[in-house]
Design an enzyme around this catalytic site. Structure first.
Site, PDB file in Angstrom:
ATOM      1  N   THR A  92       0.753  -1.255  -0.038  1.00  0.00           N
ATOM      2  CA  THR A  92       0.030  -0.108  -0.158  1.00  0.00           C
ATOM      3  C   THR A  92       0.950   1.462   0.149  1.00  0.00           C
ATOM      4  O   THR A  92       1.973   1.149   0.632  1.00  0.00           O
ATOM      5  CB  THR A  92      -0.714  -0.148   1.200  1.00  0.00           C
ATOM      6  OG1 THR A  92      -1.581  -1.468   1.106  1.00  0.00           O
ATOM      7  CG2 THR A  92      -1.816   1.221   0.996  1.00  0.00           C
ATOM      8  N   GLU A 113      -6.062  -5.934   3.624  1.00  0.00           N
ATOM      9  CA  GLU A 113      -6.017  -7.441   2.459  1.00  0.00           C
ATOM     10  C   GLU A 113      -7.191  -7.159   1.619  1.00  0.00           C
ATOM     11  O   GLU A 113      -7.967  -8.332   1.329  1.00  0.00           O
ATOM     12  CB  GLU A 113      -6.211  -8.775   3.365  1.00  0.00           C
ATOM     13  CG  GLU A 113      -4.651  -9.410   3.513  1.00  0.00           C
ATOM     14  CD  GLU A 113      -3.917  -9.524   2.217  1.00  0.00           C
ATOM     15  OE1 GLU A 113      -3.049  -8.700   1.993  1.00  0.00           O
ATOM     16  OE2 GLU A 113      -4.180 -10.319   1.325  1.00  0.00           O
TER      17      GLU A 113
HETATM   18  C1  LIG Z   1      -3.705  -1.319  10.616  1.00  0.00           C
HETATM   19  C2  LIG Z   1      -3.594  -1.412   8.968  1.00  0.00           C
HETATM   20  C3  LIG Z   1      -2.659  -2.294   8.744  1.00  0.00           C
HETATM   21  C4  LIG Z   1      -2.133  -2.422   7.291  1.00  0.00           C
HETATM   22  N1  LIG Z   1      -1.251  -3.315   6.922  1.00  0.00           N
HETATM   23  C5  LIG Z   1      -0.636  -3.474   5.851  1.00  0.00           C
HETATM   24  C6  LIG Z   1       0.447  -4.053   5.232  1.00  0.00           C
HETATM   25  O1  LIG Z   1       1.168  -4.705   6.302  1.00  0.00           O
HETATM   26  N2  LIG Z   1       0.900  -4.177   4.109  1.00  0.00           N
HETATM   27  C7  LIG Z   1       0.203  -3.357   3.060  1.00  0.00           C
HETATM   28  O2  LIG Z   1       0.612  -2.975   1.782  1.00  0.00           O
HETATM   29  N3  LIG Z   1      -1.084  -2.476   3.452  1.00  0.00           N
HETATM   30  C8  LIG Z   1      -1.508  -2.801   4.834  1.00  0.00           C
HETATM   31  N4  LIG Z   1      -2.665  -1.949   4.959  1.00  0.00           N
HETATM   32  C9  LIG Z   1      -3.258  -1.222   4.061  1.00  0.00           C
HETATM   33  C10 LIG Z   1      -4.582  -1.690   3.746  1.00  0.00           C
HETATM   34  O3  LIG Z   1      -4.567  -2.933   2.915  1.00  0.00           O
HETATM   35  C11 LIG Z   1      -5.394  -0.709   2.923  1.00  0.00           C
HETATM   36  O4  LIG Z   1      -5.704   0.468   4.042  1.00  0.00           O
HETATM   37  C12 LIG Z   1      -6.664  -1.030   1.990  1.00  0.00           C
HETATM   38  O5  LIG Z   1      -6.399  -1.977   1.228  1.00  0.00           O
HETATM   39  C13 LIG Z   1      -7.528  -0.157   1.638  1.00  0.00           C
HETATM   40  O6  LIG Z   1      -6.797   0.846   1.124  1.00  0.00           O
HETATM   41  P1  LIG Z   1      -6.967   2.559   1.392  1.00  0.00           P
HETATM   42  O7  LIG Z   1      -6.658   2.687   2.773  1.00  0.00           O
HETATM   43  O8  LIG Z   1      -6.008   3.232   0.506  1.00  0.00           O
HETATM   44  O9  LIG Z   1      -8.552   2.882   1.101  1.00  0.00           O
HETATM   45  P2  LIG Z   1      -9.142   3.287  -0.267  1.00  0.00           P
HETATM   46  O10 LIG Z   1      -8.625   2.279  -1.144  1.00  0.00           O
HETATM   47  O11 LIG Z   1      -8.714   4.605  -0.587  1.00  0.00           O
HETATM   48  O12 LIG Z   1     -10.703   2.973   0.114  1.00  0.00           O
HETATM   49  C14 LIG Z   1     -11.530   3.981   0.878  1.00  0.00           C
HETATM   50  C15 LIG Z   1     -12.843   3.371   0.848  1.00  0.00           C
HETATM   51  O13 LIG Z   1     -13.290   3.518  -0.254  1.00  0.00           O
HETATM   52  C16 LIG Z   1     -13.850   2.091  -0.811  1.00  0.00           C
HETATM   53  N5  LIG Z   1     -13.187   1.850  -2.073  1.00  0.00           N
HETATM   54  C17 LIG Z   1     -12.190   1.861  -2.720  1.00  0.00           C
HETATM   55  N6  LIG Z   1     -12.031   1.899  -4.017  1.00  0.00           N
HETATM   56  C18 LIG Z   1     -13.239   1.597  -4.409  1.00  0.00           C
HETATM   57  C19 LIG Z   1     -14.072   1.264  -5.851  1.00  0.00           C
HETATM   58  N7  LIG Z   1     -13.297   1.128  -6.883  1.00  0.00           N
HETATM   59  N8  LIG Z   1     -15.406   1.277  -5.592  1.00  0.00           N
HETATM   60  C20 LIG Z   1     -15.965   1.565  -4.604  1.00  0.00           C
HETATM   61  N9  LIG Z   1     -15.426   1.764  -3.466  1.00  0.00           N
HETATM   62  C21 LIG Z   1     -14.271   1.870  -3.433  1.00  0.00           C
HETATM   63  C22 LIG Z   1     -13.007   1.266   0.260  1.00  0.00           C
HETATM   64  O14 LIG Z   1     -13.872   0.162   0.289  1.00  0.00           O
HETATM   65  C23 LIG Z   1     -12.998   1.996   1.235  1.00  0.00           C
HETATM   66  O15 LIG Z   1     -14.404   1.813   2.080  1.00  0.00           O
HETATM   67  C24 LIG Z   1      -2.874  -1.727   6.350  1.00  0.00           C
HETATM   68  C25 LIG Z   1      -3.944  -0.831   6.812  1.00  0.00           C
HETATM   69  C26 LIG Z   1      -4.322  -0.821   8.124  1.00  0.00           C
HETATM   70  C27 LIG Z   1      -5.126   0.093   8.548  1.00  0.00           C
END
Ligand SMILES: Cc1cc2nc3c(=O)[nH]c(=O)nc-3n(C[C@H](O)[C@H](O)[C@H](O)COP(=O)(O)OP(=O)(O)OC[C@H]3O[C@@H](n4cnc5c(N)ncnc54)[C@H](O)[C@@H]3O)c2cc1C
Length: 559
Positions: free
Chosen positions: A127, A368
């Site tokens: 991410t 995930e």
């Molecule tokens: C505590 C924690 C630990 C983590 N650990 C890891 C790790 O070890 N390694 C790693 O790589 N990542 C990690 N992550 C990242 C995590 O996988 C991402 O936060 C997650 O995939 C969502 O991405 P984002 O936060 O950018 O949200 P966004 O992608 O911006 O999404 C925000 C909201 O919009 C919705 N959304 C997004 N795209 C769409 C779409 N096309 N259509 C409709 N709705 C949509 C989502 O469902 C969500 O509700 C971690 C996150 C947290 C909070």
């Protein structure tokens, strides 16, 4: 593969360790201090101590060669203890997955052996600030460094966000864009230009270290490119989703049950209006029973998927992993939330733990792949199956369940079949009206698909239990009669949900004219779905009796 006996011993050591080193007071203090207990995490990964990570490393590299089923069982148990610590251990599973699936033989030998022998902690760096759900938007770059006409190494530049173990890992796998596309690299702690931020101040899993990473001209040798070929990164990430999402599904399951298993004993002692809460139907049938049914439906799906992975099923079982994660994490969250309510004011305080569990399990619908991305993944894939089979995919599954219902009328297979038939009709109507052009319809279909498929799984699991054929390693908390009752409760919910919400969304998107409404309602089997609700309350009574230990063994009863 490890034996059922070895798995049982591993789970017992884990429980004993947690009892000794991680009592509630310790967990509450660590949560309040927002502190990752690194020494405990290292103890769990130390091959001479608990050595949990040995489980998923193949035997040839010094591990135990556990399969997906073993990993699911261990992940559920870890989540029952603490989801933050479970996440710290999971990060090594996740971080080394690109190596397990995509590395060259030498890379596997080097890194997997080092995890087994040294207990290395990994982080998984996918991410980025601008690339969350949409990893295609990756900005981190890996530029080739040429020497004598060949690639000697890479210079990596970019930022990673929300990385579990980010501040504590010995090694991080980092996804970066090479000239030939996204690729995974192995970057060791201490590499020049590789830094991390302070840990994030999070809502939950506060025992897990989550940090942003910065890579400024970080040089790695060419042999740190996983697999030795550029551009394989997204495929490698995809290849393990079936497996890794199953782990997070097990976290949702473990978190949800950890909360319910606090609410259940609490309600036997809490006297209100002259009797324990556990004897009040309006309490148990809202706050306890439906959550137990949903969690067990998710478990059934997780187990079927794990067994398929272990049997070497073709494909990555990406969609199955998504369904398992979606159902278990949503059910886990709902169960934890209901458990706060079940404890009333006490539930709202730190001391009683359900509040912490609820904050912790919240992450499982986000990392995930978020629930919405799961809905999209599920829907897109099953939509293709609907088209390929000319609308018969779910009717076929329903017919299989009808055959099961004929053999085992007690396991809820009839109601699960109603859910699947209705689903096929909803999807067909959506096809005719071209309704998947509405993203909301597409995602809602994902939810209905997950419910219908899980209803089928739970009915099959109940039948296996009745026949004494349930996988040896599977949980046997519920006997055949209890499992059948849980399945009937869930299958009724799934059938009603698919038929009524399916109608709602199709009609809502203009897919049914006034003249078509009655035939459509009929095709959904609504009268049968409504009729199938008969007996629900007595089944819920029975499940409550089982959960509260108020029943002796019951002969399996027909629906
Ligand atoms: C505590 C924690 C630990 C983590 N650990 C890891 C790790 O070890 N390694 C790693 O790589 N990542 C990690 N992550 C990242 C995590 O996988 C991402 O936060 C997650 O995939 C969502 O991405 P984002 O936060 O950018 O949200 P966004 O992608 O911006 O999404 C925000 C909201 O919009 C919705 N959304 C997004 N795209 C769409 C779409 N096309 N259509 C409709 N709705 C949509 C989502 O469902 C969500 O509700 C971690 C996150 C947290 C909070």
């Amino acid at each position: 593969m490890i034996t059922a006996k070895t798995l049982k011993l591993s789970l017992k050591s884990l429980k004993d360790f947690a009892k000794k080193r991680l009592p509630d007071e310790t967990l509450i203090q660590l949560d309040e201090r927002d502190e990752c207990p690194l020494e405990i995490v290292r103890h769990m990964c130390d091959p001479d101590k608990l050595g949990i990570q040995l489980l998923f490393i193949p035997e040839e590299f010094g591990g135990m060669g556990g399969g997906a089923f073993d990993v699911y069982c261990v992940c559920e148990e870890m989540a029952r203890i603490d989801l933050g610590i479970a996440t710290a251990v999971l990060a090594t599973f996740l971080g080394s997955d690109p190596i397990t699936v995509g590395a060259t033989a030498e890379q596997k030998k080097l890194w997997l052996s080092r995890i087994a022998e040294e207990g290395l902690l990994f982080a998984y760096g996918a991410t980025e600030p601008e690339a969350g759900s949409d990893l295609g938007n990756l900005r981190t770059t890996a530029d080739r460094i040429m020497q004598d006409g060949r690639v000697a190494g890479y210079k990596i530049n970019g930022n990673k966000q929300w990385i579990s173990n980010g501040g504590v890992a010995d090694v991080c796998t980092v996804l970066a864009n090479t000239p030939a596309g996204p690729s995974w690299f192995i970057v060791e702690k201490g590499a020049k230009g590789f830094t991390h931020d302070e840990p994030e101040d999070k809502h939950g899993i506060r025992l897990s270290n989550t940090a942003a990473l910065a890579l400024n001209d970080v040089y790695v040798d060419a042999d740190r490119l996983i697999g030795g070929v550029e551009g394989q990164g997204l495929n490698q990430a995809q290849a393990v989703f079936g497996y890794t999402r199953l782990m997070v599904a097990a976290f949702g399951l473990g978190g949800g049950w950890a909360a319910l298993d606090r609410a259940i004993p609490y309600s036997t002692k809490r006297i209100q209006a002259g009797a324990p809460l556990s004897e009040k139907q309006g309490y148990t049938h809202k706050l306890i029973v439906p959550h137990a049914a949903r969690l067990e439906a998710a478990r059934a799906y997780i187990e079927e998927t794990a067994l398929r992975i272990d049997a070497g099923s073709e494909g990555s079982l990406n969609t199955e992993g998504a369904i398992a994660k979606y159902m278990a994490s949503e059910a886990g969250n709902a169960a934890a939330e209901a458990s706060i309510q079940a404890l009333g004011g006490y539930g709202y305080t730190h001391e009683y733990m359900v509040e912490k569990i609820s904050r912790d399990v919240r992450i499982t619908t986000i990392y995930e792949g978020t629930s919405e991305i799961m809905e999209m993944t599920i829907s897109r894939d099953r939509w293709q199956l609907h088209l390929k089979t000319r609308g018969q995919h779910y009717h076929d599954q329903a017919r299989e369940l009808e055959a099961l219902d004929a053999r085992h009328p007690e396991v809820g297979a009839g109601a699960a079949a109603l859910a699947l038939h209705a689903l096929a009709e909803v999807m067909e109507k959506a096809r005719l009206g071209r309704l998947t052009r509405y993203q909301h319809i597409l995602l809602r279909l994902g939810e209905l698909i997950a419910f219908a498929e899980c209803a089928g799984s739970l009915a099959r699991r109940a039948a296996l239990m009745a026949e004494g054929k349930l996988e040896e390693k599977a949980s046997r908390r519920f006997d055949a009669a209890a499992l059948a009752a849980l399945s009937r409760v869930f299958a009724r919910e799934a059938a009603l949900k698919v038929a009524e919400e399916g109608l709602r969304w199709v009609a809502g998107a203009g897919g049914v004219s006034a003249a078509e409404m009655a035939p459509f309602e009929n095709s959904l089997g609504l009268p049968a779905v409504h009729q199938a609700q008969a007996g629900l309350i007595s089944d819920m009574d029975y499940v409550a009796d089982v959960l509260y230990g108020r029943t002796t063994k019951r002969t399996v009863q027909a629906a």
